[in-house]
Design a protein around this motif. Structure first.
Motif, PDB file in Angstrom:
ATOM      1  N   ASP A 198      -3.409  -0.160 -13.254  1.00  0.00           N
ATOM      2  CA  ASP A 198      -4.167  -0.098 -12.014  1.00  0.00           C
ATOM      3  C   ASP A 198      -5.571  -0.630 -12.267  1.00  0.00           C
ATOM      4  O   ASP A 198      -6.119  -0.420 -13.347  1.00  0.00           O
ATOM      5  N   GLU A 230      -0.388   1.740  -5.214  1.00  0.00           N
ATOM      6  CA  GLU A 230       0.360   2.567  -6.161  1.00  0.00           C
ATOM      7  C   GLU A 230       1.719   2.990  -5.581  1.00  0.00           C
ATOM      8  O   GLU A 230       2.723   3.053  -6.292  1.00  0.00           O
ATOM      9  N   ARG A 278      -5.459   5.783   2.775  1.00  0.00           N
ATOM     10  CA  ARG A 278      -5.922   6.989   2.090  1.00  0.00           C
ATOM     11  C   ARG A 278      -6.922   7.751   2.966  1.00  0.00           C
ATOM     12  O   ARG A 278      -6.863   8.966   3.087  1.00  0.00           O
TER      13      ARG A 278
HETATM   14 MG    MG Z   1      -4.493   3.175  -6.570  1.00  0.00          MG
END
Ligand code: MG
Ligand code: ATP
Length: 452
Positions: A234, A170, A353
């Motif tokens: 996405d 993203e 992440r």
């Molecule tokens: Mg994503």
């Protein structure tokens, strides 16, 4: 704040001229050759202090491609072309820049041009990547990534981003949008996996009043909301087949139909897709339309998992410390070597992440100004899964593996024995002097493992 100026010029002395003429009107003036300009702009962003204005030497005449690349890498930085002679304006037009300053420089004009360009950059600042949203990395992959972003940013080409969960898909999509001519228009995210199948069509395309029982009024979908901007689809691998056909139509003709409508509508959107699934396999299994696959896969970008680029870990850790410092209101400004080694030894199945979350957690737990190993909550490191780089000498790689193992082993040994060398040596079945030498060689600080 006075702007930061990057002088891209054949001659280093130009920097001194500019710095002297601008005086306090620039907070910093840095010189670089044209070859190094992209890297310098990127480094400015990575360091959290992006350049506001580039003064670009008109010789050799820059092409629009060069100018676009500098604008992209500088996160939307303004370019001022420094040109001598009567045809300066024509040169600028050919290069695709709107700001020119005449050479030789004089204070009044230079100050005016730089001030105006800096103001324009500042107005556009909302759309520049915030420094916490910048794509960070050190290896060749990041350079390649920025090169590819620069290549497509100025176009409307459909981009397909592939990568495991948490690798930054993203973030890359946003960076493309922010660097594109559509940057002032919306960037709309549709997560095809998060929206239940019957609702997804409505979300995406909208409906007209009376289309179904609950449809008491017209509703614009997210596709319409992204008009003139970018639509980020996405998890496209999760999109139901029926809807895939409708998305294909948008890609082919920019046309769609709201649920219950009897007329088509047109939109102007750039589409970027992302997935962590293997689309080839989905196509082979009949769960993804081949024609849609061809349409979205015009310009693929692959994000490597974090375990294949461990050299990025230290950089990312410091980046996230900076990012959360202010948010948490904590004066944390460093990470102990043992803590860094601990991060580096883990293989992060959840990629960046997961690393970001672990750094955040460690900062919440941390009581001092340095993140210590004890602040980090990570499962025990798994066996190395990184593929060896067979282009490098065996001896070198083996030494690295040994070093990494020793570092991990000693860190854990000292932690368990609270830095007590005698006990650690006994437990390890090692001579105390040898253990001490090894600990020294790895730069481990025993005091850090002492019980508080
Ligand atoms: Mg994503
Ligand atoms: N190279 C990078 N530099 C800085 N931050 C990064 C980088 N890669 C990822 N991040 C950060 O990690 C987090 C996860 O990134 P992002 O949401 O873009 O990943 P994703 O691939 O879309 O993940 P998912 O598949 O889980 O949706 C974000 O906070 C993002 O800012």
């Amino acid at each position: 704040m006075a702007p930061r100026v990057l002088v891209v010029d054949r001659s280093a002395s130009t920097r001194d001229t500019v710095a002297e003429l601008l005086g306090d009107l620039a907070s910093e003036v840095v010189w670089v050759t044209r070859d190094g300009a992209g890297a310098q702009l990127r480094a400015g962003i990575a360091a959290g202090s992006p350049y506001d204005v580039v003064i670009l030497d008109a010789e050799p005449a820059p092409t629009p491609a060069i100018v676009r690349e500098l604008v992209t890498l500088g996160g939307g930085v303004r370019i001022v072309l420094a040109a001598a002679g009567a045809d300066a304006a024509a040169l600028a037009a050919r290069a695709g820049v709107s700001d020119v300053v005449a050479r030789p420089f004089n204070t009044a004009e230079l100050a005016f041009r730089i001030g105006r360009a800096a103001a324009a950059t500042e107005r556009a600042d909302k759309r520049r990547p915030r420094k916490s949203d910048v794509l960070i990395g050190t290896g060749p992959w990041i350079k390649d990534m920025y090169d590819r972003i620069a290549m497509v940013a100025a176009t409307d080409v459909t981009v397909a981003i592939f990568g495991e969960s948490g690798t930054g898909k993203e973030l890359v999509a946003r960076t493309i949008h922010n660097s594109s001519p559509r940057h002032d228009a919306p960037f709309v995210v549709v997560n095809c996996a998060a929206i239940p199948e019957p609702l997804l069509e409505d979300e995406l395309f909208g409906h007209v009043r009376g289309a179904f029982t609950d449809a008491s009024r017209d509703r614009e979908g997210l596709l319409a909301a992204a008009h003139t901007g970018t639509l980020f689809l996405d998890e496209i691998g999760e999109m139901p087949m029926a809807l895939q056909a409708k998305v294909l139509r948008v890609l082919q003709s920019q046309e769609f139909r709201r649920i219950g409508d009897d007329a088509d509508r047109r939109v102007d959107v750039r589409i970027i897709t992302a997935t962590n699934r293997d689309l080839d396999a989905l196509v082979a299994a009949g769960n993804f339309r081949q024609d849609l696959y061809y349409r979205i896969n015009v310009f693929p970008m692959h994000l490597p998992p974090l375990r294949e680029r461990p050299e990025d870990i230290a950089l990312l850790v410091h980046h996230f410390v900076q990012k959360y410092r202010a948010k948490l209101g904590r004066p944390i400004d460093s990470v102990s070597p043992a803590a860094l080694a601990r991060f580096a030894a883990y293989d992060f199945p959840g990629n960046v992440r997961e690393l970001e979350n672990k750094v955040h957690q460690a900062m919440v737990v941390c009581t001092g100004t340095t993140i210590e190993e004890a602040d980090i909550a990570l499962p025990q490191p798994r066996a190395q899964t990184v593929r060896p780089d067979v282009d490098r000498p065996f001896r070198e790689l083996k030494q690295e593996a040994i070093d990494a193992f020793e570092q991990r082993y000693l860190t854990e040994l000292l932690r368990v024995h609270h830095g007590n060398l005698a006990r650690a040596a006994r437990a390890a079945g090692m001579d105390r002097k040898n253990l001490w030498a090894l600990v020294e060689r790895h730069g481990l600080d025993r005091a850090q493992f002492k019980k508080p």
